[in-house]
Design an enzyme around this catalytic site. Structure first.
Site, PDB file in Angstrom:
ATOM      1  CD1 TRP A   1       2.233   7.837   9.899  1.00 18.82           C
ATOM      2  CD2 TRP A   1       2.372   9.840  11.211  1.00 18.82           C
ATOM      3  NE1 TRP A   1       3.417   8.188  10.828  1.00 18.82           N
ATOM      4  CE2 TRP A   1       3.402   9.350  11.446  1.00 18.82           C
ATOM      5  CE3 TRP A   1       1.865  10.893  11.882  1.00 18.82           C
ATOM      6  CZ2 TRP A   1       4.299   9.611  12.657  1.00 18.82           C
ATOM      7  CZ3 TRP A   1       2.548  11.595  12.942  1.00 18.82           C
ATOM      8  CH2 TRP A   1       3.940  10.890  13.134  1.00 18.82           C
ATOM      9  CD  GLU A  51      -3.243  10.394  -0.225  1.00 15.55           C
ATOM     10  OE1 GLU A  51      -3.679   9.772  -1.389  1.00 15.55           O
ATOM     11  OE2 GLU A  51      -4.194  11.068   0.459  1.00 15.55           O
TER      12      GLU A  51
HETATM   13  N1  CAA Z   1      -2.653  -1.767  -8.503  1.00 19.21           N
HETATM   14  C1  CAA Z   1      -2.833  -2.852  -8.033  1.00 19.21           C
HETATM   15  N2  CAA Z   1      -2.158  -3.818  -7.747  1.00 19.21           N
HETATM   16  C2  CAA Z   1      -0.907  -3.259  -7.135  1.00 19.21           C
HETATM   17  C3  CAA Z   1      -0.376  -1.908  -7.601  1.00 19.21           C
HETATM   18  C4  CAA Z   1      -1.393  -1.057  -8.138  1.00 19.21           C
HETATM   19  N3  CAA Z   1      -0.955   0.256  -8.462  1.00 19.21           N
HETATM   20  N4  CAA Z   1       0.822  -1.775  -6.989  1.00 19.21           N
HETATM   21  C5  CAA Z   1       1.240  -2.747  -6.571  1.00 19.21           C
HETATM   22  N5  CAA Z   1       0.503  -3.884  -6.561  1.00 19.21           N
HETATM   23  C6  CAA Z   1       0.361  -5.393  -6.263  1.00 19.21           C
HETATM   24  C7  CAA Z   1       1.403  -6.037  -6.922  1.00 19.21           C
HETATM   25  O1  CAA Z   1       1.023  -6.610  -8.338  1.00 19.21           O
HETATM   26  C8  CAA Z   1       1.643  -7.310  -6.198  1.00 19.21           C
HETATM   27  O2  CAA Z   1       0.827  -8.248  -6.446  1.00 19.21           O
HETATM   28  P1  CAA Z   1       1.084  -9.666  -7.071  1.00 19.21           P
HETATM   29  O3  CAA Z   1       2.454 -10.169  -6.133  1.00 19.21           O
HETATM   30  O4  CAA Z   1       0.061 -10.423  -6.736  1.00 19.21           O
HETATM   31  O5  CAA Z   1       1.350  -9.371  -8.358  1.00 19.21           O
HETATM   32  C9  CAA Z   1       1.473  -6.563  -4.711  1.00 19.21           C
HETATM   33  O6  CAA Z   1       0.672  -5.336  -5.093  1.00 19.21           O
HETATM   34  C10 CAA Z   1       2.724  -6.095  -4.026  1.00 19.21           C
HETATM   35  O7  CAA Z   1       3.537  -5.211  -4.821  1.00 19.21           O
HETATM   36  P2  CAA Z   1       4.949  -5.166  -4.798  1.00 19.21           P
HETATM   37  O8  CAA Z   1       5.619  -6.342  -4.900  1.00 19.21           O
HETATM   38  O9  CAA Z   1       5.593  -4.169  -5.831  1.00 19.21           O
HETATM   39  O10 CAA Z   1       5.067  -4.587  -3.121  1.00 19.21           O
HETATM   40  P3  CAA Z   1       6.392  -3.661  -2.359  1.00 19.21           P
HETATM   41  O11 CAA Z   1       6.286  -4.383  -1.007  1.00 19.21           O
HETATM   42  O12 CAA Z   1       7.422  -3.663  -3.049  1.00 19.21           O
HETATM   43  O13 CAA Z   1       5.614  -2.248  -2.309  1.00 19.21           O
HETATM   44  C11 CAA Z   1       5.080   0.014  -2.883  1.00 19.21           C
HETATM   45  C12 CAA Z   1       4.968  -1.677  -3.292  1.00 19.21           C
HETATM   46  C13 CAA Z   1       4.472   0.700  -4.109  1.00 19.21           C
HETATM   47  C14 CAA Z   1       6.289   0.571  -2.354  1.00 19.21           C
HETATM   48  C15 CAA Z   1       3.866   0.024  -1.756  1.00 19.21           C
HETATM   49  O14 CAA Z   1       4.147  -0.581  -0.540  1.00 19.21           O
HETATM   50  C16 CAA Z   1       3.581   1.615  -1.581  1.00 19.21           C
HETATM   51  O15 CAA Z   1       2.755   2.269  -2.165  1.00 19.21           O
HETATM   52  N6  CAA Z   1       4.050   2.030  -0.389  1.00 19.21           N
HETATM   53  C17 CAA Z   1       3.680   3.225   0.138  1.00 19.21           C
HETATM   54  C18 CAA Z   1       2.352   3.285   0.982  1.00 19.21           C
HETATM   55  C19 CAA Z   1       1.601   4.795   0.905  1.00 19.21           C
HETATM   56  O16 CAA Z   1       1.373   5.474   0.128  1.00 19.21           O
HETATM   57  N7  CAA Z   1       1.254   5.191   2.374  1.00 19.21           N
HETATM   58  C20 CAA Z   1       0.598   6.335   2.357  1.00 19.21           C
HETATM   59  C21 CAA Z   1      -0.883   6.004   3.221  1.00 19.21           C
HETATM   60  S1  CAA Z   1      -2.163   7.031   2.733  1.00 19.21           S
HETATM   61  C22 CAA Z   1      -1.707   8.514   3.988  1.00 19.21           C
HETATM   62  O17 CAA Z   1      -0.546   9.018   3.599  1.00 19.21           O
HETATM   63  C23 CAA Z   1      -2.489   8.932   4.883  1.00 19.21           C
HETATM   64  C24 CAA Z   1      -3.552   9.828   4.737  1.00 19.21           C
HETATM   65  O18 CAA Z   1      -4.581   9.877   5.661  1.00 19.21           O
HETATM   66  C25 CAA Z   1      -3.392  10.714   3.948  1.00 19.21           C
END
Ligand code: CAA
Length: 379
Positions: free
Chosen positions: A156, A363
Site C-alpha cells: 500500500w 496513515e
Molecule cells: N512518538 C514517539 N514514540 C512513540 C509514539 C510517538 N507518537 N507512539 C508510540 N511510540 C513509541 C512508544 O513509546 C513505545 O516505545 P517504548 O516502549 O520505548 O516506550 C513504542 O513506540 C511502541 O509503542 P506502543 O507500545 O504504543 O506500540 P503498539 O504496538 O501498541 O502500537 C500504534 C502503537 C499507535 C497502534 C502503532 O502501531 C500505529 O500507529 N499503528 C498504525 C500504523 C500506521 O499508521 N500505518 C500507516 C502507514 S503509512 C500509509 O498509510 C501509507 C502511505 O503511503 C500513505
C-alpha cells in the site's frame, strides 16, 4: 488566540486554490477514470514550492509554517485529493524524517532534491501482515560489514511506483521488538528493489499505490536515519505530521463537496423553487458548514501546536479521526443533495465520496486514531 491568517498563509491558500480551481480541475475526471498519475501537476506544485513547503530554505525548501501547509492541502484536495496525498506524503512522511533525523550528508543528497520537487518520495512502513500492528515488521535489515542487507515486502505504498527516494522501515534486531527497528533513506532504483503492479483502487485513483519488494538489497550504513533501533519512534513521530496532512486532505474533500452541493442547491429547482429553499436540503447544508468549521479548527489547532514546537500527536490524531469521519458523511450528503446527478462523474461529488473513504483507512485507520487518543487521555 489569533484567528486571523498571516499574509503568507493567505498567499499559500490562494495560490493552491487558483491552481486547483483553474488547472487541476480540467483533467481530474479523466485522471480518476484512467488512474493516471498527474506528473505535470506535481511539477507545477514543485515549481511553486509546495513539495517541500515546510523544509527550511537552507535545504532548498520553502520554509512555510504548518498552518499554510494545511490550508494549501485543503484547497488542492477540494478538487483533487490524489494530488493532496502525493504532496502530503512527500512533505510529511519523507522530507520531515530526513530533515529531523538525517545527517547533513543525507540532507544534501536526498532532502534537497525532494524539497525542490526534482525528486518524489515514498514512505515504506506497511506490510502484508503489518498494517495497523506496525511493530510486527517482517522486513529485515541485517548488518553486513559497512552495509545492511534488506529483504521483505512493503504494501500500500503511496507514490510507490513513481518515487525516486524511499524512507524504509525494517527490523535489524527482531529479538528486541520495536526497539530493534531501523529507518533508512535510499534510492528507489537500487539493485534488488522491484515494484508490484499498480493497485486498482476505489478512490484516490490518480495517486499510484504499489507493493515494493526487497531482495538482498545492499544499503550502506550511512543511509540509516537516526541511531540504531530508533526506526519505530521515527516512524511514529513521522506519522504525527502525516496524519495532520490527511486531516487537511479530508477537510478539503468535505469543503469541496459542500461547495459543489451549495452551488447545485442554489441552481436546481424542484417543486417550484430552488432546492435550497426546502428545509431538508438547507438543514443538511447547515450541518455540513458547521461540521467543516469544526474540522478546520481541529486541523489548524494541531498545526498551530506543531508550529509552536509543542506536542501535537494527540491533536493530530483527533484531527485525523474527526476530519476523516466527517468527510465521509459530508461527501455522502453532497451526493444525496445532487440526487441522480451526484451519482455520475461529471458533477465531481461521487469522486470526492470515493476518495473520502481512504482517509478513514490510511496513515492509521480511525480505530488506530482512537487507540492513540485513548492512550493519551488515560495518561
Ligand atoms: N512518538 C514517539 N514514540 C512513540 C509514539 C510517538 N507518537 N507512539 C508510540 N511510540 C513509541 C512508544 O513509546 C513505545 O516505545 P517504548 O516502549 O520505548 O516506550 C513504542 O513506540 C511502541 O509503542 P506502543 O507500545 O504504543 O506500540 P503498539 O504496538 O501498541 O502500537 C500504534 C502503537 C499507535 C497502534 C502503532 O502501531 C500505529 O500507529 N499503528 C498504525 C500504523 C500506521 O499508521 N500505518 C500507516 C502507514 S503509512 C500509509 O498509510 C501509507 C502511505 O503511503 C500513505
Amino acid at each position: 488566540m489569533n484567528f486571523e491568517y498571516t499574509e503568507e498563509q493567505i498567499m499559500a491558500q490562494q495560490s493552491a486554490r487558483d491552481l486547483a480551481q483553474k488547472e487541476f480541475i480540467k483533467d481530474v475526471i479523466e485522471r480518476d477514470a484512467k488512474a493516471i498519475f498527474p506528473k505535470n501537476h506535481v511539477q507545477t506544485l514543485a515549481e511553486l514550492g509546495f513539495m517541500g513547503m515546510q523544509v527550511a530554505p537552507e535545504w532548498d525548501g520553502t520554509g512555510m509554517d504548518t498552518i499554510s501547509y494545511v490550508l494549501a492541502i485543503e484547497e488542492i484536495s477540494k478538487i483533487d485529493s490524489s494530488l493532496g496525498v502525493i504532496m502530503s506524503v512527500n512533505n510529511s512522511l519523507v522530507c520531515w524524517p530526513i530533515e529531523n533525523y538525517g545527517t547533513d550528508e543525507q540532507k544534501e543528497k536526498y532532502l534537497k532534491p525532494l524539497a525542490r520537487g526534482d525528486k518524489l518520495g515514498a514512505f515504506l512502513l506497511s506490510e502484508p501482515e503489518a498494517g495497523s500492528d506496525a511493530t510486527k515488521q517482517r522486513t529485515t535489515a541485517v548488518e553486513d560489514g559497512d552495509h545492511y542487507i534488506i529483504n521483505g515486502t512493503k504494501n500500500w505504498i503511496t507514490n510507490g511506483g513513481t518515487a525516486d527516494t524511499y524512507v524504509v522501515i525494517a527490523h535489524t534486531h527482531p529479538e528486541q521488538g520495536h526497539r530493534g527497528i531501523n529507518a533508512f533513506v535510499m534510492d528507489s532504483k537500487l539493485e534488488g528493489i522491484s515494484v508490484g503492479p499498480h493497485e486498482d483502487k476505489m478512490g484516490m485513483r490518480s495517486s499510484d499505490t504499489h507493493s515494493v519488494m526487497f531482495t538482498d538489497v545492499k544499503v550502506p550504513k550511512e543511509n540509516r536515519l537516526g541511531d540504531d533501533g530508533m526506526g519505530f519512534k521515527i516512524a511514529m513521530k513521522t506519522l504525527e505530521g502525516g496524519r495532520l496532512g490527511i486531516a487537511a486532505q479530508a477537510l478539503g474533500l468535505a469543503s469541496g463537496a459542500y461547495e459543489f452541493a451549495l452551488k447545485y442547491a442554489q441552481e436546481r429547482k424542484a417543486f417550484g423553487t430552488e432546492i435550497i429553499n426546502h428545509q431538508d436540503v438547507a438543514f443538511k447544508l447547515a450541518d455540513m458548514a458547521t461540521e467543516i468549521e469544526q474540522m478546520r479548527l481541529l486541523a489548524l489547532h494541531a498545526a498551530w501546536l506543531k508550529d509552536q514546537g509543542k506536542s501535537y500527536g494527540t491533536a493530530s490524531a483527533m484531527a485525523k479521526l474527526a476530519c476523516a469521519e466527517k468527510a465521509m458523511k459530508i461527501t455522502t450528503d453532497a451526493v444525496q443533495i445532487h440526487g441522480g446527478y451526484g451519482y455520475v462523474k461529471e458533477y465531481h461529488v461521487e469522486r470526492l465520496m470515493r476518495d473520502a473513504k481512504l482517509t478513514q483507512i490510511y496513515e492509521g485507520t480511525s480505530e488506530i486514531q482512537k487507540i492513540v487518543i485513548s492512550r493519551a487521555i488515560r495518561g
